[in-house]
Structures are given as C-alpha cells and as structure tokens.
Design a protein around this motif. Structure first.
Motif, PDB file in Angstrom:
ATOM      1  N   GLY A  11       3.873   6.228  -4.658  1.00  0.00           N
ATOM      2  CA  GLY A  11       3.210   5.359  -3.697  1.00  0.00           C
ATOM      3  C   GLY A  11       2.132   4.526  -4.190  1.00  0.00           C
ATOM      4  O   GLY A  11       1.574   3.289  -4.254  1.00  0.00           O
ATOM      5  N   LYS A  12       1.374   5.518  -4.833  1.00  0.00           N
ATOM      6  CA  LYS A  12      -0.010   5.188  -5.574  1.00  0.00           C
ATOM      7  C   LYS A  12       0.162   4.002  -6.341  1.00  0.00           C
ATOM      8  O   LYS A  12      -0.647   3.137  -6.723  1.00  0.00           O
ATOM      9  CB  LYS A  12      -0.982   6.255  -5.778  1.00  0.00           C
ATOM     10  N   ARG A  13       1.168   4.522  -7.305  1.00  0.00           N
ATOM     11  CA  ARG A  13       1.601   3.593  -8.420  1.00  0.00           C
ATOM     12  C   ARG A  13       1.897   2.205  -8.034  1.00  0.00           C
ATOM     13  O   ARG A  13       1.593   1.261  -8.519  1.00  0.00           O
ATOM     14  CB  ARG A  13       2.596   4.261  -9.352  1.00  0.00           C
ATOM     15  N   ILE A  14       2.600   2.053  -6.857  1.00  0.00           N
ATOM     16  CA  ILE A  14       3.376   0.834  -6.298  1.00  0.00           C
ATOM     17  C   ILE A  14       1.869   0.132  -6.010  1.00  0.00           C
ATOM     18  O   ILE A  14       1.983  -1.175  -6.237  1.00  0.00           O
ATOM     19  CB  ILE A  14       4.212   1.072  -5.402  1.00  0.00           C
ATOM     20  N   LYS A  15       1.146   0.875  -5.174  1.00  0.00           N
ATOM     21  CA  LYS A  15       0.059  -0.186  -4.807  1.00  0.00           C
ATOM     22  C   LYS A  15      -0.887  -0.493  -5.862  1.00  0.00           C
ATOM     23  O   LYS A  15      -1.330  -1.814  -5.859  1.00  0.00           O
ATOM     24  CB  LYS A  15      -0.913   0.902  -3.816  1.00  0.00           C
ATOM     25  N   SER A  35      10.492  -4.624   4.923  1.00  0.00           N
ATOM     26  CA  SER A  35       9.567  -4.802   5.949  1.00  0.00           C
ATOM     27  C   SER A  35       8.026  -4.652   5.362  1.00  0.00           C
ATOM     28  O   SER A  35       7.935  -3.668   4.506  1.00  0.00           O
ATOM     29  CB  SER A  35       9.670  -4.357   7.035  1.00  0.00           C
ATOM     30  N   LEU A  36       7.088  -5.234   5.760  1.00  0.00           N
ATOM     31  CA  LEU A  36       5.642  -5.123   5.553  1.00  0.00           C
ATOM     32  C   LEU A  36       5.488  -3.581   6.037  1.00  0.00           C
ATOM     33  O   LEU A  36       4.848  -2.782   5.278  1.00  0.00           O
ATOM     34  CB  LEU A  36       4.919  -6.152   6.413  1.00  0.00           C
ATOM     35  N   ASP A  37       5.867  -3.097   7.132  1.00  0.00           N
ATOM     36  CA  ASP A  37       5.699  -1.825   7.589  1.00  0.00           C
ATOM     37  C   ASP A  37       6.199  -0.756   6.792  1.00  0.00           C
ATOM     38  O   ASP A  37       5.488   0.299   6.277  1.00  0.00           O
ATOM     39  CB  ASP A  37       6.361  -1.541   8.907  1.00  0.00           C
ATOM     40  N   TYR A  38       7.451  -1.037   6.080  1.00  0.00           N
ATOM     41  CA  TYR A  38       8.029  -0.069   5.301  1.00  0.00           C
ATOM     42  C   TYR A  38       7.198  -0.198   3.845  1.00  0.00           C
ATOM     43  O   TYR A  38       7.031   1.061   3.213  1.00  0.00           O
ATOM     44  CB  TYR A  38       9.446  -0.463   4.942  1.00  0.00           C
ATOM     45  N   ILE A  39       6.852  -1.313   3.358  1.00  0.00           N
ATOM     46  CA  ILE A  39       6.012  -1.205   2.244  1.00  0.00           C
ATOM     47  C   ILE A  39       4.794  -0.435   2.324  1.00  0.00           C
ATOM     48  O   ILE A  39       4.222   0.394   1.476  1.00  0.00           O
ATOM     49  CB  ILE A  39       5.593  -2.541   1.755  1.00  0.00           C
ATOM     50  N   GLY A  40       4.140  -0.727   3.536  1.00  0.00           N
ATOM     51  CA  GLY A  40       2.861   0.181   3.589  1.00  0.00           C
ATOM     52  C   GLY A  40       3.050   1.643   3.675  1.00  0.00           C
ATOM     53  O   GLY A  40       2.250   2.272   3.419  1.00  0.00           O
ATOM     54  N   LYS A  41       4.133   1.912   4.411  1.00  0.00           N
ATOM     55  CA  LYS A  41       4.331   3.524   4.486  1.00  0.00           C
ATOM     56  C   LYS A  41       4.861   4.182   3.199  1.00  0.00           C
ATOM     57  O   LYS A  41       4.609   5.300   3.076  1.00  0.00           O
ATOM     58  CB  LYS A  41       5.398   3.670   5.560  1.00  0.00           C
ATOM     59  N   ILE A  42       5.430   3.318   2.260  1.00  0.00           N
ATOM     60  CA  ILE A  42       5.712   3.775   0.844  1.00  0.00           C
ATOM     61  C   ILE A  42       4.392   4.030   0.417  1.00  0.00           C
ATOM     62  O   ILE A  42       3.933   5.206  -0.365  1.00  0.00           O
ATOM     63  CB  ILE A  42       6.438   2.735   0.014  1.00  0.00           C
ATOM     64  N   GLU A  43       3.494   3.223   0.423  1.00  0.00           N
ATOM     65  CA  GLU A  43       2.319   3.339  -0.375  1.00  0.00           C
ATOM     66  C   GLU A  43       1.489   4.563   0.168  1.00  0.00           C
ATOM     67  O   GLU A  43       0.843   4.953  -0.589  1.00  0.00           O
ATOM     68  CB  GLU A  43       1.269   1.959  -0.267  1.00  0.00           C
ATOM     69  N   VAL A  44       1.701   4.871   1.352  1.00  0.00           N
ATOM     70  CA  VAL A  44       0.719   5.948   2.061  1.00  0.00           C
ATOM     71  C   VAL A  44       1.481   7.241   1.908  1.00  0.00           C
ATOM     72  O   VAL A  44       1.256   8.193   2.735  1.00  0.00           O
ATOM     73  CB  VAL A  44      -0.087   5.766   3.261  1.00  0.00           C
ATOM     74  N   ASN A  45       2.935   7.290   1.413  1.00  0.00           N
ATOM     75  CA  ASN A  45       3.524   8.438   1.377  1.00  0.00           C
ATOM     76  C   ASN A  45       4.164   8.890   2.594  1.00  0.00           C
ATOM     77  O   ASN A  45       4.218  10.026   2.986  1.00  0.00           O
ATOM     78  CB  ASN A  45       2.960   9.511   0.869  1.00  0.00           C
ATOM     79  N   VAL A  63       8.204  -5.545 -13.454  1.00  0.00           N
ATOM     80  CA  VAL A  63       7.958  -4.579 -14.125  1.00  0.00           C
ATOM     81  C   VAL A  63       9.417  -3.902 -14.266  1.00  0.00           C
ATOM     82  O   VAL A  63      10.204  -4.230 -13.454  1.00  0.00           O
ATOM     83  CB  VAL A  63       7.084  -3.582 -13.587  1.00  0.00           C
ATOM     84  N   HIS A  64       9.766  -2.840 -15.276  1.00  0.00           N
ATOM     85  CA  HIS A  64      10.763  -2.166 -15.318  1.00  0.00           C
ATOM     86  C   HIS A  64      10.854  -0.970 -14.558  1.00  0.00           C
ATOM     87  O   HIS A  64       9.601  -0.592 -14.150  1.00  0.00           O
ATOM     88  CB  HIS A  64      10.941  -1.415 -16.767  1.00  0.00           C
ATOM     89  N   ILE A  65      11.781  -0.924 -13.709  1.00  0.00           N
ATOM     90  CA  ILE A  65      11.952   0.459 -12.825  1.00  0.00           C
ATOM     91  C   ILE A  65      10.999   1.685 -13.452  1.00  0.00           C
ATOM     92  O   ILE A  65      10.362   2.279 -12.687  1.00  0.00           O
ATOM     93  CB  ILE A  65      13.257   0.820 -12.052  1.00  0.00           C
ATOM     94  N   LYS A  66      11.357   2.043 -14.620  1.00  0.00           N
ATOM     95  CA  LYS A  66      10.579   3.143 -14.963  1.00  0.00           C
ATOM     96  C   LYS A  66       8.977   3.041 -15.104  1.00  0.00           C
ATOM     97  O   LYS A  66       8.257   3.980 -15.160  1.00  0.00           O
ATOM     98  CB  LYS A  66      11.001   3.077 -16.496  1.00  0.00           C
ATOM     99  N   ASP A  67       8.506   1.845 -15.016  1.00  0.00           N
ATOM    100  CA  ASP A  67       7.120   1.632 -14.944  1.00  0.00           C
ATOM    101  C   ASP A  67       6.589   2.171 -13.564  1.00  0.00           C
ATOM    102  O   ASP A  67       5.445   2.337 -13.459  1.00  0.00           O
ATOM    103  CB  ASP A  67       6.729   0.092 -15.194  1.00  0.00           C
ATOM    104  N   LEU A  68       7.620   2.165 -12.658  1.00  0.00           N
ATOM    105  CA  LEU A  68       6.994   2.483 -11.303  1.00  0.00           C
ATOM    106  C   LEU A  68       6.616   4.115 -11.514  1.00  0.00           C
ATOM    107  O   LEU A  68       5.801   4.773 -10.501  1.00  0.00           O
ATOM    108  CB  LEU A  68       8.017   2.584 -10.285  1.00  0.00           C
ATOM    109  N   PHE A  69       7.355   4.916 -12.274  1.00  0.00           N
ATOM    110  CA  PHE A  69       7.198   6.120 -12.628  1.00  0.00           C
ATOM    111  C   PHE A  69       6.100   6.606 -13.703  1.00  0.00           C
ATOM    112  O   PHE A  69       5.968   8.009 -13.987  1.00  0.00           O
ATOM    113  CB  PHE A  69       8.384   6.816 -12.962  1.00  0.00           C
ATOM    114  N   ASP A  70       5.187   5.629 -14.099  1.00  0.00           N
ATOM    115  CA  ASP A  70       4.160   5.810 -15.122  1.00  0.00           C
ATOM    116  C   ASP A  70       2.894   6.600 -14.469  1.00  0.00           C
ATOM    117  O   ASP A  70       2.012   5.755 -14.276  1.00  0.00           O
ATOM    118  CB  ASP A  70       4.121   4.656 -15.869  1.00  0.00           C
ATOM    119  N   PHE A  71       3.239   7.853 -14.254  1.00  0.00           N
ATOM    120  CA  PHE A  71       1.997   8.333 -13.482  1.00  0.00           C
ATOM    121  C   PHE A  71       1.663   9.831 -14.044  1.00  0.00           C
ATOM    122  O   PHE A  71       2.699  10.364 -14.715  1.00  0.00           O
ATOM    123  CB  PHE A  71       1.954   8.534 -12.255  1.00  0.00           C
TER     124      PHE A  71
END
Length: 71
Positions: A11-15, A35-45, A63-71
C-alpha cells in the motif's frame, strides 16, 4: 515477512508511485476502473488487493507489476 506486512508495504509503495507520477487517488481510480474508496483503502492497508487489481494499478502507473513489490 508476514502477509500483513507485505500488504502494508505494498500500500505504501502504491501511494509512493502514485504520488511520484503526480496522480491523485481519484486519477488512479479513473485510470484503473477501481473505486476511489478501494484505492484509498489499499494505500492504508484496509483492503488487500487481488492480482487483477494489482495488474490494473501497475498498468495505470505505467510500471511493471514487480515494481509494486520493490520495498
């Protein structure tokens, strides 16, 4: 790393990626069809996105999907 931690960092990486592209949550929601609500809830876990949602988010962020997991 446990599952809860992975979703938290995801969630932090997506944000981070969204903000680095100059997008609002609303912009990202529009680009993904999620949905906007869904995106927001992903970002705050609160929500744990599935693979199809992650593909949409990665494509919208250009970005490549693997970039979402670059943390």
């Amino acid at each position: 790393m446990d599952e809860k931690s992975i979703y938290k960092f995801l969630g932090k990486r997506i944000k981070f990626l969204r903000e680095s592209k100059g997008l609002t949550q609303e912009n990202l929601a529009d680009k993904t069809g999620l949905s906007l609500d869904y995106i927001g809830k992903i970002e705050v876990n609160i929500n744990e996105p599935g693979f199809k949602s992650l593909i949409k988010i990665a494509n919208a962020l250009e970005v490549h999907i693997k970039d979402l997991f670059d943390f």
